[in-house]
Design a protein around this motif. Structure first.
Motif, PDB file in Angstrom:
ATOM      1  N   ALA A 101       0.839  -1.205   0.000  1.00 45.05           N
ATOM      2  CA  ALA A 101       0.000   0.000   0.000  1.00 45.05           C
ATOM      3  C   ALA A 101       0.875   1.257   0.000  1.00 45.05           C
ATOM      4  N   ASP A 102       1.968   1.230   0.766  1.00 45.09           N
ATOM      5  CA  ASP A 102       2.903   2.360   0.773  1.00 45.09           C
ATOM      6  C   ASP A 102       3.551   2.538  -0.602  1.00 45.09           C
ATOM      7  N   ALA A 103       3.863   1.436  -1.262  1.00 39.71           N
ATOM      8  CA  ALA A 103       4.481   1.510  -2.594  1.00 39.71           C
ATOM      9  C   ALA A 103       3.528   2.178  -3.583  1.00 39.71           C
ATOM     10  N   GLU A 104       2.252   1.846  -3.506  1.00 39.86           N
ATOM     11  CA  GLU A 104       1.284   2.490  -4.405  1.00 39.86           C
ATOM     12  C   GLU A 104       1.198   3.988  -4.113  1.00 39.86           C
ATOM     13  N   ARG A 105       1.162   4.341  -2.836  1.00 42.64           N
ATOM     14  CA  ARG A 105       1.120   5.765  -2.485  1.00 42.64           C
ATOM     15  C   ARG A 105       2.390   6.482  -2.959  1.00 42.64           C
ATOM     16  N   LEU A 106       3.508   5.793  -2.904  1.00 42.45           N
ATOM     17  CA  LEU A 106       4.764   6.382  -3.350  1.00 42.45           C
ATOM     18  C   LEU A 106       4.745   6.634  -4.858  1.00 42.45           C
ATOM     19  N   VAL A 107       4.200   5.696  -5.624  1.00 43.21           N
ATOM     20  CA  VAL A 107       4.062   5.910  -7.072  1.00 43.21           C
ATOM     21  C   VAL A 107       3.210   7.149  -7.320  1.00 43.21           C
ATOM     22  N   GLN A 108       2.115   7.283  -6.598  1.00 43.73           N
ATOM     23  CA  GLN A 108       1.250   8.452  -6.772  1.00 43.73           C
ATOM     24  C   GLN A 108       1.969   9.744  -6.382  1.00 43.73           C
ATOM     25  N   ALA A 109       2.781   9.692  -5.328  1.00 42.07           N
ATOM     26  CA  ALA A 109       3.522  10.885  -4.907  1.00 42.07           C
ATOM     27  C   ALA A 109       4.541  11.291  -5.977  1.00 42.07           C
ATOM     28  N   VAL A 110       5.223  10.307  -6.568  1.00 38.81           N
ATOM     29  CA  VAL A 110       6.191  10.607  -7.629  1.00 38.81           C
ATOM     30  C   VAL A 110       5.456  11.168  -8.844  1.00 38.81           C
ATOM     31  N   MET A 111       4.321  10.562  -9.189  1.00 40.40           N
ATOM     32  CA  MET A 111       3.528  11.078 -10.310  1.00 40.40           C
ATOM     33  C   MET A 111       3.159  12.540 -10.065  1.00 40.40           C
ATOM     34  N   GLY A 137       2.091  -1.856 -17.100  1.00 42.00           N
ATOM     35  CA  GLY A 137       1.463  -3.154 -16.817  1.00 42.00           C
ATOM     36  C   GLY A 137       1.802  -3.647 -15.420  1.00 42.00           C
ATOM     37  N   GLN A 138       3.046  -3.417 -14.986  1.00 45.92           N
ATOM     38  CA  GLN A 138       3.433  -3.810 -13.627  1.00 45.92           C
ATOM     39  C   GLN A 138       2.691  -2.969 -12.594  1.00 45.92           C
ATOM     40  N   TYR A 139       2.456  -1.699 -12.927  1.00 42.58           N
ATOM     41  CA  TYR A 139       1.687  -0.830 -12.034  1.00 42.58           C
ATOM     42  C   TYR A 139       0.261  -1.358 -11.906  1.00 42.58           C
ATOM     43  N   ARG A 140      -0.333  -1.727 -13.029  1.00 43.84           N
ATOM     44  CA  ARG A 140      -1.691  -2.290 -12.991  1.00 43.84           C
ATOM     45  C   ARG A 140      -1.725  -3.577 -12.172  1.00 43.84           C
ATOM     46  N   GLU A 141      -0.737  -4.436 -12.400  1.00 44.83           N
ATOM     47  CA  GLU A 141      -0.702  -5.696 -11.658  1.00 44.83           C
ATOM     48  C   GLU A 141      -0.542  -5.428 -10.162  1.00 44.83           C
ATOM     49  N   GLY A 142       0.344  -4.503  -9.801  1.00 46.56           N
ATOM     50  CA  GLY A 142       0.532  -4.175  -8.391  1.00 46.56           C
ATOM     51  C   GLY A 142      -0.755  -3.674  -7.759  1.00 46.56           C
ATOM     52  N   HIS A 143      -1.450  -2.800  -8.472  1.00 48.27           N
ATOM     53  CA  HIS A 143      -2.720  -2.270  -7.963  1.00 48.27           C
ATOM     54  C   HIS A 143      -3.754  -3.382  -7.806  1.00 48.27           C
ATOM     55  N   ASP A 144      -3.820  -4.287  -8.774  1.00 44.87           N
ATOM     56  CA  ASP A 144      -4.745  -5.413  -8.709  1.00 44.87           C
ATOM     57  C   ASP A 144      -4.437  -6.298  -7.497  1.00 44.87           C
ATOM     58  N   ILE A 145      -3.159  -6.558  -7.280  1.00 45.42           N
ATOM     59  CA  ILE A 145      -2.770  -7.391  -6.129  1.00 45.42           C
ATOM     60  C   ILE A 145      -3.111  -6.673  -4.830  1.00 45.42           C
ATOM     61  N   GLU A 157       3.463 -14.210  -1.834  1.00 45.32           N
ATOM     62  CA  GLU A 157       4.153 -14.218  -3.135  1.00 45.32           C
ATOM     63  C   GLU A 157       3.519 -13.200  -4.086  1.00 45.32           C
ATOM     64  N   ASP A 158       2.199 -13.095  -4.055  1.00 46.24           N
ATOM     65  CA  ASP A 158       1.535 -12.070  -4.860  1.00 46.24           C
ATOM     66  C   ASP A 158       2.016 -10.683  -4.449  1.00 46.24           C
ATOM     67  N   LEU A 159       2.080 -10.447  -3.144  1.00 42.74           N
ATOM     68  CA  LEU A 159       2.521  -9.147  -2.640  1.00 42.74           C
ATOM     69  C   LEU A 159       3.970  -8.863  -3.051  1.00 42.74           C
ATOM     70  N   ARG A 160       4.808  -9.900  -3.058  1.00 41.39           N
ATOM     71  CA  ARG A 160       6.191  -9.727  -3.510  1.00 41.39           C
ATOM     72  C   ARG A 160       6.223  -9.305  -4.971  1.00 41.39           C
ATOM     73  N   ARG A 161       5.382  -9.945  -5.802  1.00 36.60           N
ATOM     74  CA  ARG A 161       5.303  -9.570  -7.224  1.00 36.60           C
ATOM     75  C   ARG A 161       4.838  -8.123  -7.383  1.00 36.60           C
ATOM     76  N   ALA A 162       3.912  -7.707  -6.521  1.00 38.95           N
ATOM     77  CA  ALA A 162       3.450  -6.321  -6.570  1.00 38.95           C
ATOM     78  C   ALA A 162       4.604  -5.369  -6.267  1.00 38.95           C
ATOM     79  N   MET A 163       5.403  -5.699  -5.265  1.00 38.53           N
ATOM     80  CA  MET A 163       6.544  -4.836  -4.929  1.00 38.53           C
ATOM     81  C   MET A 163       7.530  -4.743  -6.084  1.00 38.53           C
ATOM     82  N   VAL A 164       7.773  -5.854  -6.739  1.00 35.08           N
ATOM     83  CA  VAL A 164       8.681  -5.847  -7.893  1.00 35.08           C
ATOM     84  C   VAL A 164       8.108  -4.942  -8.990  1.00 35.08           C
ATOM     85  N   GLY A 165       6.815  -5.045  -9.220  1.00 32.49           N
ATOM     86  CA  GLY A 165       6.178  -4.189 -10.220  1.00 32.49           C
ATOM     87  C   GLY A 165       6.250  -2.715  -9.856  1.00 32.49           C
TER      88      GLY A 165
END
Length: 189
Positions: A101-111, A137-145, A157-165
């Motif tokens: 969740a923090d990673a998604e917020r960080l993407v939004q902050a950078v945007m 696509g990785q951003y979409r996958e992360g958001h979906d996860i 493991e899903d959450l790990r994939r989201a972090m990588v994305g």
């Protein structure tokens, strides 16, 4: 050959040249969109079910994108976001869902810092697709996860994939490696 026959022949040849020119222009436009949007191009075609409609949507996105006042990150902002990313990765060990969740917020902050409009996720992903088609696509996958995690439907493991994305889209958003803070790239490898 009569004058009328010559006129008909010229008109037919002119129509053929125009048709070939139109066909070539369409192909070049499609190729340009495919190169710019990468995997997003194919995703749009699958979603629209029609190449022409998908290309029209992508061209509209590109036009909308030109209205943004985008800017690169300052060195100070890059250092701040790099530090936040490192902390987010460290948090993943004990609290993977919170870290995602923090990673998604960080993407939004950078945007936001770069000048992208931030709001509804689908629109954000579309806006990113114009310049970041290879990683959106990785951003979409992360958001979906993340969404699945909020409904207790995602594994660690899903959450790990989201972090990588999220790491991939952040690296892309923050800019080329030669201008990025070394700690970020060391921490993401």
């Amino acid at each position: 050959m009569s004058t009328e026959a010559t006129i008909v022949l010229v008109v037919v040849l002119l129509a053929a040249v125009l048709a070939v020119g139109w066909f070539v222009a369409e192909r070049l436009r499609g190729r340009g969109l495919r190169e710019r949007f990468g995997p997003e191009y194919d995703r749009r075609i699958d979603r629209a079910g029609n190449r022409r409609a998908a290309e029209r949507e992508l061209a509209d996105l590109r036009r909308r994108h030109t209205e943004f006042d985008l800017r690169p990150l300052s060195d100070l902002a890059r250092a701040r976001f790099t530090e936040q990313w490192i902390q987010t990765q460290e948090r993943f060990v004990d609290r993977p869902g919170e870290a995602v969740a923090d990673a998604e917020r960080l993407v939004q902050a950078v945007m936001n810092e770069r000048g992208y409009p931030v709001g509804e996720f689908g629109r954000q992903a579309e806006d990113l697709s114009v310049e970041h088609g290879r990683t959106v696509g990785q951003y979409r996958e992360g958001h979906d996860i993340l969404t699945r995690h909020q409904h207790s439907e995602a594994s660690t493991e899903d959450l790990r994939r989201a972090m990588v994305g999220y790491r991939e889209i952040l690296a892309d958003l923050m800019g080329p490696a030669e201008t990025a803070d070394r700690r970020y790239h060391d921490a993401t490898r």
